[in-house]
Design a protein around this motif. Structure first.
Motif, PDB file in Angstrom:
ATOM      1  N   ASN A  34      -2.678  -7.227   8.540  1.00  0.00           N
ATOM      2  CA  ASN A  34      -1.830  -6.031   8.704  1.00  0.00           C
ATOM      3  C   ASN A  34      -0.893  -6.097   7.514  1.00  0.00           C
ATOM      4  O   ASN A  34      -0.659  -5.048   6.802  1.00  0.00           O
ATOM      5  CB  ASN A  34      -1.186  -5.872  10.012  1.00  0.00           C
ATOM      6  CG  ASN A  34      -0.806  -4.473  10.338  1.00  0.00           C
ATOM      7  OD1 ASN A  34       0.185  -4.088  10.285  1.00  0.00           O
ATOM      8  ND2 ASN A  34      -1.835  -3.726  10.756  1.00  0.00           N
ATOM      9  N   LEU A  35      -0.007  -6.933   7.288  1.00  0.00           N
ATOM     10  CA  LEU A  35       0.687  -6.901   6.333  1.00  0.00           C
ATOM     11  C   LEU A  35       0.035  -7.172   4.885  1.00  0.00           C
ATOM     12  O   LEU A  35       0.757  -6.329   4.051  1.00  0.00           O
ATOM     13  CB  LEU A  35       1.485  -8.450   6.449  1.00  0.00           C
ATOM     14  CG  LEU A  35       2.512  -8.553   7.583  1.00  0.00           C
ATOM     15  CD1 LEU A  35       3.230  -9.919   7.588  1.00  0.00           C
ATOM     16  CD2 LEU A  35       3.489  -7.541   7.536  1.00  0.00           C
ATOM     17  N   ALA A  36      -1.096  -7.757   4.708  1.00  0.00           N
ATOM     18  CA  ALA A  36      -1.924  -7.750   3.490  1.00  0.00           C
ATOM     19  C   ALA A  36      -2.048  -6.060   3.182  1.00  0.00           C
ATOM     20  O   ALA A  36      -2.199  -5.461   2.044  1.00  0.00           O
ATOM     21  CB  ALA A  36      -3.211  -8.514   3.398  1.00  0.00           C
ATOM     22  N   MET A  37      -2.765  -5.499   4.245  1.00  0.00           N
ATOM     23  CA  MET A  37      -2.958  -3.964   4.200  1.00  0.00           C
ATOM     24  C   MET A  37      -1.646  -3.060   3.725  1.00  0.00           C
ATOM     25  O   MET A  37      -1.639  -2.354   2.710  1.00  0.00           O
ATOM     26  CB  MET A  37      -3.320  -3.276   5.507  1.00  0.00           C
ATOM     27  CG  MET A  37      -3.930  -1.720   5.453  1.00  0.00           C
ATOM     28  SD  MET A  37      -4.302  -1.328   7.075  1.00  0.00           S
ATOM     29  CE  MET A  37      -2.870  -1.177   7.876  1.00  0.00           C
ATOM     30  N   VAL A  38      -0.524  -3.402   4.527  1.00  0.00           N
ATOM     31  CA  VAL A  38       0.636  -2.510   3.973  1.00  0.00           C
ATOM     32  C   VAL A  38       1.189  -2.819   2.540  1.00  0.00           C
ATOM     33  O   VAL A  38       1.499  -1.764   2.255  1.00  0.00           O
ATOM     34  CB  VAL A  38       1.986  -2.486   5.133  1.00  0.00           C
ATOM     35  CG1 VAL A  38       1.163  -1.890   6.369  1.00  0.00           C
ATOM     36  CG2 VAL A  38       2.531  -3.885   5.318  1.00  0.00           C
ATOM     37  N   GLY A  39       0.866  -4.194   2.199  1.00  0.00           N
ATOM     38  CA  GLY A  39       1.197  -4.189   0.816  1.00  0.00           C
ATOM     39  C   GLY A  39       0.344  -3.682  -0.175  1.00  0.00           C
ATOM     40  O   GLY A  39       0.951  -3.239  -1.102  1.00  0.00           O
ATOM     41  N   GLY A  40      -0.788  -3.397   0.263  1.00  0.00           N
ATOM     42  CA  GLY A  40      -1.747  -2.486  -0.449  1.00  0.00           C
ATOM     43  C   GLY A  40      -1.262  -1.225  -0.341  1.00  0.00           C
ATOM     44  O   GLY A  40      -1.212  -0.394  -1.664  1.00  0.00           O
ATOM     45  N   VAL A  41      -0.747  -0.649   0.690  1.00  0.00           N
ATOM     46  CA  VAL A  41      -0.310   0.846   0.545  1.00  0.00           C
ATOM     47  C   VAL A  41       0.892   1.138  -0.337  1.00  0.00           C
ATOM     48  O   VAL A  41       0.853   2.128  -0.971  1.00  0.00           O
ATOM     49  CB  VAL A  41       0.063   1.262   2.134  1.00  0.00           C
ATOM     50  CG1 VAL A  41       0.788   2.433   2.176  1.00  0.00           C
ATOM     51  CG2 VAL A  41      -1.051   0.981   2.984  1.00  0.00           C
ATOM     52  N   VAL A  42       1.600   0.106  -0.412  1.00  0.00           N
ATOM     53  CA  VAL A  42       2.736   0.255  -1.415  1.00  0.00           C
ATOM     54  C   VAL A  42       2.344   0.280  -2.833  1.00  0.00           C
ATOM     55  O   VAL A  42       2.594   1.069  -3.643  1.00  0.00           O
ATOM     56  CB  VAL A  42       3.712  -1.110  -1.408  1.00  0.00           C
ATOM     57  CG1 VAL A  42       4.847  -1.011  -2.404  1.00  0.00           C
ATOM     58  CG2 VAL A  42       4.454  -1.303  -0.066  1.00  0.00           C
ATOM     59  N   VAL A  43       1.424  -0.577  -3.078  1.00  0.00           N
ATOM     60  CA  VAL A  43       0.608  -0.548  -4.603  1.00  0.00           C
ATOM     61  C   VAL A  43      -0.086   0.933  -4.564  1.00  0.00           C
ATOM     62  O   VAL A  43      -0.060   1.691  -5.791  1.00  0.00           O
ATOM     63  CB  VAL A  43      -0.373  -1.489  -4.575  1.00  0.00           C
ATOM     64  CG1 VAL A  43      -1.092  -1.655  -6.090  1.00  0.00           C
ATOM     65  CG2 VAL A  43       0.408  -2.948  -4.611  1.00  0.00           C
ATOM     66  N   GLY A  44      -0.754   1.360  -3.598  1.00  0.00           N
ATOM     67  CA  GLY A  44      -1.550   2.548  -3.673  1.00  0.00           C
ATOM     68  C   GLY A  44      -0.774   3.733  -3.763  1.00  0.00           C
ATOM     69  O   GLY A  44      -0.949   4.716  -4.427  1.00  0.00           O
TER      70      GLY A  44
END
Lengths: 187, 150
Positions: free
Chosen positions: A65-75
């Motif tokens: 989940n933390l990997a995903m939200v890290g991706g959302v920041v980059v996105g």
């Protein structure tokens, strides 16, 4: 192609794309899609203290989940900076524009109004309530309800959960009170 | 006591979830669901946009989940998929009360958790304050949890 991607994406493209995430994460890792559990993992990782809610193996349960939200920041960076719309004004309806103008909003450019969301506004009562109180209620409420828009309104309704339907009714009850009763008091 | 979905036994390839997040972040911005203006419009019932996004997501999500169930699909590792169980499905005070509190915040901030991350990434640094406030909210919930009705 790039020019097309830079236009605002219509709901009938964005909605189904978001919907695909639900079966994808079930299939990929038996995970139920939800963003707000990341808030719990962040607490567990930084300041668990002796609070039972934060005492679990967040690396095992929460890394995905933390990997995903890290991706959302980059996105967010890619979407907002690289694929930014040529016309930086969100095409809201005339009626909304009229209502917000009446409240005192003057800047309609960008994702949020600079009249309300900036570090200068943060120090005003209105900006503080919108950003800090609003953010606090979002985090508190999402964990109390055990899910936010993604976990309840999308994953939860897509798996036909009665609990999610109740939560979504709560989302709307609260949102209507804020928009129609609290906001007019803040301007 | 953790209410999170049952975890897989072996470590997961996190890169896939990271890339998934990037795609989601782009969608949140480009579809304008991260826009305070769009949330204002939604709670005033003045356009179909937000309802279209959420409704479209629920429709496609439900169809996908129904297919997974109908076909008895297992995870990529060959394990059975753990769909939400009876406890998670049962409505309770927490859903009504927590949901309403969340909605109050959503109407003010105009961003739910996914868009908060995306807006912060788009360069709107003040959203980092909103994120910190949301984490604080989650922390206070954890603290008060034993004395709250669920």
């Amino acid at each position: 192609m790039l020019e097309l991607l830079r236009q605002p994406w219509p709901w009938y493209v964005a909605g189904p794309l978001i919907g695909l995430v639900v079966p994808f994460v079930f299939w990929y890792g038996s995970r139920k899609w939800g963003v707000s559990q990341s808030l719990q993992h962040l607490c567990a990782a930084t300041l668990p203290r002796k609070i039972e809610y934060f005492r679990y193996d967040w690396r095992k349960d929460g890394s995905w989940n933390l990997a995903m939200v890290g991706g959302v920041v980059v996105g967010g960076f890619v979407g907002g900076r690289i694929l930014s719309s040529p016309d930086d004004v969100v095409a809201i309806s005339e009626a909304t524009r009229t209502d917000l103008t009446r409240l005192g909003v003057t800047d309609f450019s960008g994702m949020v109004s600079s009249d309300l969301f900036s570090f200068e506004e943060l120090l005003t009562p209105t900006g503080f309530v919108l950003i800090v109180v609003g953010g606090f209620l979002v985090g508190f409420g999402a964990r109390y309800a055990n899910g936010c828009t993604s976990g309840h309104a999308i994953s939860g309704l897509a798996t036909l959960q009665p609990s999610s339907l109740l939560a979504v009714m709560g989302f709307f009850a609260g949102g209507l009170v804020s928009v129609h009763f609290l906001l007019p008091l803040l301007f | 006591m953790s209410e999170l979905p049952k975890q897989a036994e072996r470590p997961e390839p996190l890169a896939v979830y990271f890339v998934l997040g990037i795609v989601l972040g782009i969608i949140f911005i480009k579809s304008e669901v991260a826009s305070w203006f769009r949330i204002q419009e939604m709670f005033r019932f003045q356009a179909v946009h937000m309802y279209g996004v959420i409704g479209g997501a629920v429709g496609v999500g439900a169809l996908g989940v129904a297919l997974l169930k109908r076909l008895g699909v297992r995870t990529i590792r060959g394990e059975p998929i753990a769909f939400p169980d009876a406890t998670e499905r049962r409505p309770g005070i927490r859903h009504a009360a927590g949901g309403t509190i969340f909605g109050l915040g959503w109407g003010l901030l105009g961003a739910c958790p996914g868009p908060i991350y995306a807006l912060a990434g788009s360069g709107l640094a003040v959203m980092l304050v909103a994120l910190l406030a949301a984490v604080a909210g989650a922390w206070v919930y954890g603290l008060l949890r034993p004395s709250l009705p669920h």
